[in-house]
Write a protein that holds these residues in place. Structure first.
Motif, PDB file in Angstrom:
ATOM      1  N   PRO A  22    -102.587  67.917  23.449  1.00 61.31           N
ATOM      2  CA  PRO A  22    -102.305  67.002  22.340  1.00 61.31           C
ATOM      3  C   PRO A  22    -100.818  66.808  22.024  1.00 61.31           C
ATOM      4  O   PRO A  22    -100.487  66.107  21.084  1.00 61.31           O
ATOM      5  CB  PRO A  22    -102.996  67.687  21.160  1.00 61.31           C
ATOM      6  CG  PRO A  22    -102.851  69.152  21.451  1.00 61.31           C
ATOM      7  CD  PRO A  22    -102.974  69.270  22.950  1.00 61.31           C
ATOM      8  N   LEU A  23     -99.910  67.419  22.817  1.00 65.64           N
ATOM      9  CA  LEU A  23     -98.486  67.178  22.560  1.00 65.64           C
ATOM     10  C   LEU A  23     -98.115  65.732  22.881  1.00 65.64           C
ATOM     11  O   LEU A  23     -97.427  65.061  22.123  1.00 65.64           O
ATOM     12  CB  LEU A  23     -97.631  68.126  23.409  1.00 65.64           C
ATOM     13  CG  LEU A  23     -97.568  69.591  23.006  1.00 65.64           C
ATOM     14  CD1 LEU A  23     -96.631  70.331  23.949  1.00 65.64           C
ATOM     15  CD2 LEU A  23     -97.101  69.742  21.560  1.00 65.64           C
ATOM     16  N   SER A  24     -98.569  65.270  24.039  1.00 63.83           N
ATOM     17  CA  SER A  24     -98.227  63.926  24.501  1.00 63.83           C
ATOM     18  C   SER A  24     -99.277  62.928  24.034  1.00 63.83           C
ATOM     19  O   SER A  24    -100.472  63.113  24.273  1.00 63.83           O
ATOM     20  CB  SER A  24     -98.134  63.920  26.035  1.00 63.83           C
ATOM     21  OG  SER A  24     -97.690  62.679  26.501  1.00 63.83           O
ATOM     22  N   ARG A  25     -98.827  61.892  23.357  1.00 59.65           N
ATOM     23  CA  ARG A  25     -99.724  60.850  22.827  1.00 59.65           C
ATOM     24  C   ARG A  25     -99.205  59.473  23.222  1.00 59.65           C
ATOM     25  O   ARG A  25     -98.053  59.315  23.633  1.00 59.65           O
ATOM     26  CB  ARG A  25     -99.773  60.917  21.290  1.00 59.65           C
ATOM     27  CG  ARG A  25    -100.031  62.287  20.686  1.00 59.65           C
ATOM     28  CD  ARG A  25    -101.463  62.737  20.851  1.00 59.65           C
ATOM     29  NE  ARG A  25    -101.673  64.037  20.227  1.00 59.65           N
ATOM     30  CZ  ARG A  25    -102.267  64.198  19.030  1.00 59.65           C
ATOM     31  NH1 ARG A  25    -102.650  63.155  18.320  1.00 59.65           N
ATOM     32  NH2 ARG A  25    -102.442  65.419  18.544  1.00 59.65           N
ATOM     33  N   ASP A 305    -100.217  68.775  14.263  1.00 61.64           N
ATOM     34  CA  ASP A 305    -100.724  68.604  12.901  1.00 61.64           C
ATOM     35  C   ASP A 305    -102.211  68.264  12.868  1.00 61.64           C
ATOM     36  O   ASP A 305    -102.900  68.593  11.900  1.00 61.64           O
ATOM     37  CB  ASP A 305     -99.945  67.485  12.188  1.00 61.64           C
ATOM     38  CG  ASP A 305     -98.530  67.913  11.854  1.00 61.64           C
ATOM     39  OD1 ASP A 305     -98.271  69.130  11.842  1.00 61.64           O
ATOM     40  OD2 ASP A 305     -97.694  67.027  11.608  1.00 61.64           O
ATOM     41  N   ASP A 306    -102.712  67.610  13.919  1.00 62.64           N
ATOM     42  CA  ASP A 306    -104.103  67.153  13.877  1.00 62.64           C
ATOM     43  C   ASP A 306    -104.970  67.696  15.011  1.00 62.64           C
ATOM     44  O   ASP A 306    -106.127  67.290  15.160  1.00 62.64           O
ATOM     45  CB  ASP A 306    -104.170  65.619  13.894  1.00 62.64           C
ATOM     46  CG  ASP A 306    -103.475  65.014  15.111  1.00 62.64           C
ATOM     47  OD1 ASP A 306    -102.961  65.784  15.940  1.00 62.64           O
ATOM     48  OD2 ASP A 306    -103.452  63.777  15.223  1.00 62.64           O
ATOM     49  N   ALA A 307    -104.444  68.600  15.825  1.00 65.46           N
ATOM     50  CA  ALA A 307    -105.241  69.129  16.936  1.00 65.46           C
ATOM     51  C   ALA A 307    -104.750  70.514  17.330  1.00 65.46           C
ATOM     52  O   ALA A 307    -103.577  70.857  17.144  1.00 65.46           O
ATOM     53  CB  ALA A 307    -105.175  68.185  18.136  1.00 65.46           C
ATOM     54  N   LEU A 308    -105.670  71.280  17.885  1.00 64.39           N
ATOM     55  CA  LEU A 308    -105.374  72.633  18.346  1.00 64.39           C
ATOM     56  C   LEU A 308    -106.104  72.840  19.667  1.00 64.39           C
ATOM     57  O   LEU A 308    -107.292  72.517  19.786  1.00 64.39           O
ATOM     58  CB  LEU A 308    -105.861  73.653  17.316  1.00 64.39           C
ATOM     59  CG  LEU A 308    -105.501  75.124  17.531  1.00 64.39           C
ATOM     60  CD1 LEU A 308    -104.003  75.333  17.382  1.00 64.39           C
ATOM     61  CD2 LEU A 308    -106.257  75.997  16.534  1.00 64.39           C
ATOM     62  N   MET A 309    -105.398  73.343  20.644  1.00 64.86           N
ATOM     63  CA  MET A 309    -106.039  73.605  21.931  1.00 64.86           C
ATOM     64  C   MET A 309    -105.588  74.957  22.463  1.00 64.86           C
ATOM     65  O   MET A 309    -104.420  75.317  22.379  1.00 64.86           O
ATOM     66  CB  MET A 309    -105.699  72.516  22.952  1.00 64.86           C
ATOM     67  CG  MET A 309    -106.402  72.711  24.295  1.00 64.86           C
ATOM     68  SD  MET A 309    -106.303  71.257  25.380  1.00 64.86           S
ATOM     69  CE  MET A 309    -104.540  71.187  25.660  1.00 64.86           C
ATOM     70  N   VAL A 322    -110.451  66.604  28.902  1.00 66.85           N
ATOM     71  CA  VAL A 322    -110.482  66.503  27.437  1.00 66.85           C
ATOM     72  C   VAL A 322    -109.965  65.134  27.004  1.00 66.85           C
ATOM     73  O   VAL A 322    -110.547  64.467  26.144  1.00 66.85           O
ATOM     74  CB  VAL A 322    -109.630  67.622  26.799  1.00 66.85           C
ATOM     75  CG1 VAL A 322    -109.610  67.478  25.274  1.00 66.85           C
ATOM     76  CG2 VAL A 322    -110.143  68.999  27.202  1.00 66.85           C
ATOM     77  N   TYR A 323    -108.870  64.717  27.623  1.00 69.50           N
ATOM     78  CA  TYR A 323    -108.276  63.410  27.298  1.00 69.50           C
ATOM     79  C   TYR A 323    -109.262  62.281  27.588  1.00 69.50           C
ATOM     80  O   TYR A 323    -109.437  61.372  26.771  1.00 69.50           O
ATOM     81  CB  TYR A 323    -106.986  63.221  28.094  1.00 69.50           C
ATOM     82  CG  TYR A 323    -106.245  61.957  27.735  1.00 69.50           C
ATOM     83  CD1 TYR A 323    -105.281  61.971  26.738  1.00 69.50           C
ATOM     84  CD2 TYR A 323    -106.498  60.758  28.389  1.00 69.50           C
ATOM     85  CE1 TYR A 323    -104.587  60.820  26.388  1.00 69.50           C
ATOM     86  CE2 TYR A 323    -105.820  59.595  28.046  1.00 69.50           C
ATOM     87  CZ  TYR A 323    -104.865  59.637  27.052  1.00 69.50           C
ATOM     88  OH  TYR A 323    -104.207  58.485  26.705  1.00 69.50           O
ATOM     89  N   GLN A 324    -109.919  62.351  28.748  1.00 73.10           N
ATOM     90  CA  GLN A 324    -110.862  61.289  29.121  1.00 73.10           C
ATOM     91  C   GLN A 324    -112.058  61.255  28.175  1.00 73.10           C
ATOM     92  O   GLN A 324    -112.573  60.180  27.844  1.00 73.10           O
ATOM     93  CB  GLN A 324    -111.337  61.486  30.559  1.00 73.10           C
ATOM     94  CG  GLN A 324    -110.275  61.200  31.611  1.00 73.10           C
ATOM     95  CD  GLN A 324    -109.711  59.784  31.541  1.00 73.10           C
ATOM     96  OE1 GLN A 324    -110.429  58.821  31.277  1.00 73.10           O
ATOM     97  NE2 GLN A 324    -108.414  59.651  31.752  1.00 73.10           N
ATOM     98  N   GLU A 325    -112.485  62.425  27.724  1.00 72.93           N
ATOM     99  CA  GLU A 325    -113.602  62.479  26.771  1.00 72.93           C
ATOM    100  C   GLU A 325    -113.217  61.823  25.449  1.00 72.93           C
ATOM    101  O   GLU A 325    -113.985  61.042  24.873  1.00 72.93           O
ATOM    102  CB  GLU A 325    -114.013  63.936  26.542  1.00 72.93           C
ATOM    103  CG  GLU A 325    -115.219  64.088  25.616  1.00 72.93           C
ATOM    104  CD  GLU A 325    -115.616  65.545  25.418  1.00 72.93           C
ATOM    105  OE1 GLU A 325    -116.384  65.815  24.478  1.00 72.93           O
ATOM    106  OE2 GLU A 325    -115.148  66.403  26.195  1.00 72.93           O
ATOM    107  N   PRO A 332    -108.981  58.472  17.598  1.00 70.60           N
ATOM    108  CA  PRO A 332    -107.653  58.202  17.066  1.00 70.60           C
ATOM    109  C   PRO A 332    -106.645  59.301  17.418  1.00 70.60           C
ATOM    110  O   PRO A 332    -105.453  59.163  17.176  1.00 70.60           O
ATOM    111  CB  PRO A 332    -107.877  58.163  15.546  1.00 70.60           C
ATOM    112  CG  PRO A 332    -109.105  58.975  15.312  1.00 70.60           C
ATOM    113  CD  PRO A 332    -109.969  58.742  16.522  1.00 70.60           C
ATOM    114  N   LEU A 333    -107.135  60.409  18.016  1.00 64.93           N
ATOM    115  CA  LEU A 333    -106.257  61.507  18.397  1.00 64.93           C
ATOM    116  C   LEU A 333    -105.408  61.193  19.628  1.00 64.93           C
ATOM    117  O   LEU A 333    -104.509  61.951  19.981  1.00 64.93           O
ATOM    118  CB  LEU A 333    -107.081  62.771  18.659  1.00 64.93           C
ATOM    119  CG  LEU A 333    -107.760  63.384  17.436  1.00 64.93           C
ATOM    120  CD1 LEU A 333    -108.670  64.530  17.851  1.00 64.93           C
ATOM    121  CD2 LEU A 333    -106.721  63.870  16.427  1.00 64.93           C
ATOM    122  N   LEU A 334    -105.686  60.089  20.291  1.00 61.50           N
ATOM    123  CA  LEU A 334    -104.907  59.722  21.471  1.00 61.50           C
ATOM    124  C   LEU A 334    -103.607  59.045  21.058  1.00 61.50           C
ATOM    125  O   LEU A 334    -102.723  58.856  21.859  1.00 61.50           O
ATOM    126  CB  LEU A 334    -105.716  58.791  22.391  1.00 61.50           C
ATOM    127  CG  LEU A 334    -107.028  59.388  22.945  1.00 61.50           C
ATOM    128  CD1 LEU A 334    -107.705  58.375  23.833  1.00 61.50           C
ATOM    129  CD2 LEU A 334    -106.749  60.662  23.699  1.00 61.50           C
TER     130      LEU A 334
END
Length: 334
Positions: A22-25, A305-309, A322-325, A332-334
């Protein structure tokens, strides 16, 4: 290195870096993240190649061009900005830069999100590539592998001659590649004359050439038209040109290189630079909160702020799933 030719640094900055979610959006791709000693990979790329080039062309997209403008303004770096209406892969992106250049200009094409260290070795490789480019070769840079990496493509070679390109291998095949010493990583770095590249593109992929030319001719201050751009076949420069041309050479390179395309490579880079790590080789990225890993080894916790992995370092390539899912549900997390 003193610049004695008309050399243009072409920076490709259209990627999202989905394996670093989730670092890269979409709103902040990895090349713009201030993750690397307070400096982005984009800035490192511009600064690294500034001494080797007369001009700079940045090819990006409508979603990130403002991020580029902010950084280039901060660096007070003049440049030509080509803004794609829709991503059409690297063959078209490089074609736009070539159309924007004079025929004999040498284009040094680099992604904006790679780490390269070892300035003397890098300079030596560039000098070799420029000599070959002036002889009308299309030059790619192979990187001496340091481990049996399954996340990279490979180039089979004999000195400067390319024998074959190979897709990302299994671990068993990658290990054999490492042992033979005749397979280098495919870096995604290129060097050639603008006219020579366009000539080979027209020969190998005339549809890409003609559609890209039409889109470029209709550009308005570097912004490309959507309706013309959508007609361009989306194909990588490797598939379109480099794997099919007879006019190819490879510079075997030994500078330190990483595309930081996975959290495993980010882990290795950060740890090398002194990033904190616990006794079981676990690290945390994105937060200074106290974090304890119990019964876990070689893990990475990534906090936003909005995701944890949390992931095992060795499973970093699976982040793309995970990204493709998330993409399939229009998250909106993308």
């Amino acid at each position: 290195m003193a610049v004695t030719h008309q050399i243009t640094h072409v920076v490709l900055t259209g990627g999202i870096g989905s394996r670093l979610w989730p670092l890269s959006r979409k709103s902040m791709p990895k090349q713009y993240l201030k993750l690397f000693a307070g400096e982005s990979l984009f800035e490192k790329t511009i600064n690294r190649n500034g001494a080797f080039s007369n001009n700079t062309i940045v090819v990006g997209n409508i979603e990130n061009y403002k991020l580029t403008d902010i950084l280039m303004s901060k660096m007070e770096k003049p440049f030509i900005h080509i803004v794609e209406a829709i991503p059409r892969n690297t063959a078209a992106a490089i074609a736009f830069a070539a159309f924007a250049s004079k025929p004999d200009d040498i284009l040094l094409v680099t992604p904006s999100d790679h780490v390269i260290e070892g300035s003397d070795l890098y300079e030596s490789a560039l000098k070799q590539a420029i000599v070959l480019a002036n002889q009308d070769y299309l030059v790619t840079f192979g990187i001496k592998p340091t481990k049996p990496e399954t996340g990279y493509g490979y180039i089979e070679f004999d000195h400067e001659n390319v024998i074959a390109f190979h897709e990302k291998p299994s671990l068993e095949i990658a290990t054999k590649y490492l042992e033979t010493k005749k397979y280098f990583w495919n870096s995604g770095l290129f060097c050639f004359k603008a006219a020579k590249f366009l000539s080979e593109l027209e020969k190998q992929e005339p549809e890409v050439f003609l559609a890209s030319k039409a889109a470029w001719k209709a550009n308005k201050n570097g912004f490309l038209d959507y309706n013309l751009s959508i007609k361009i076949p989306s194909i990588s420069v490797d598939y379109a040109v480099m794997e099919r041309t007879k006019a190819i050479k490879m510079v075997p390179s030994r500078f330190d290189w990483s595309d930081l395309g996975s959290f495993e490579s980010v882990y290795d880079y950060l740890v090398q630079k002194g990033h904190p790590m616990d006794t079981n080789s676990n690290i945390v990225i994105g937060t200074s909160r106290h974090t304890s890993f119990v019964g876990l080894k070689n893990c990475i916790l990534i906090y936003t702020d909005d995701a944890l992995m949390v992931l095992q370092k060795e499973n970093s390539q699976d982040v793309k799933d995970v990204y493709q899912e998330l993409k399939s549900i229009a998250s909106p997390l993308l």
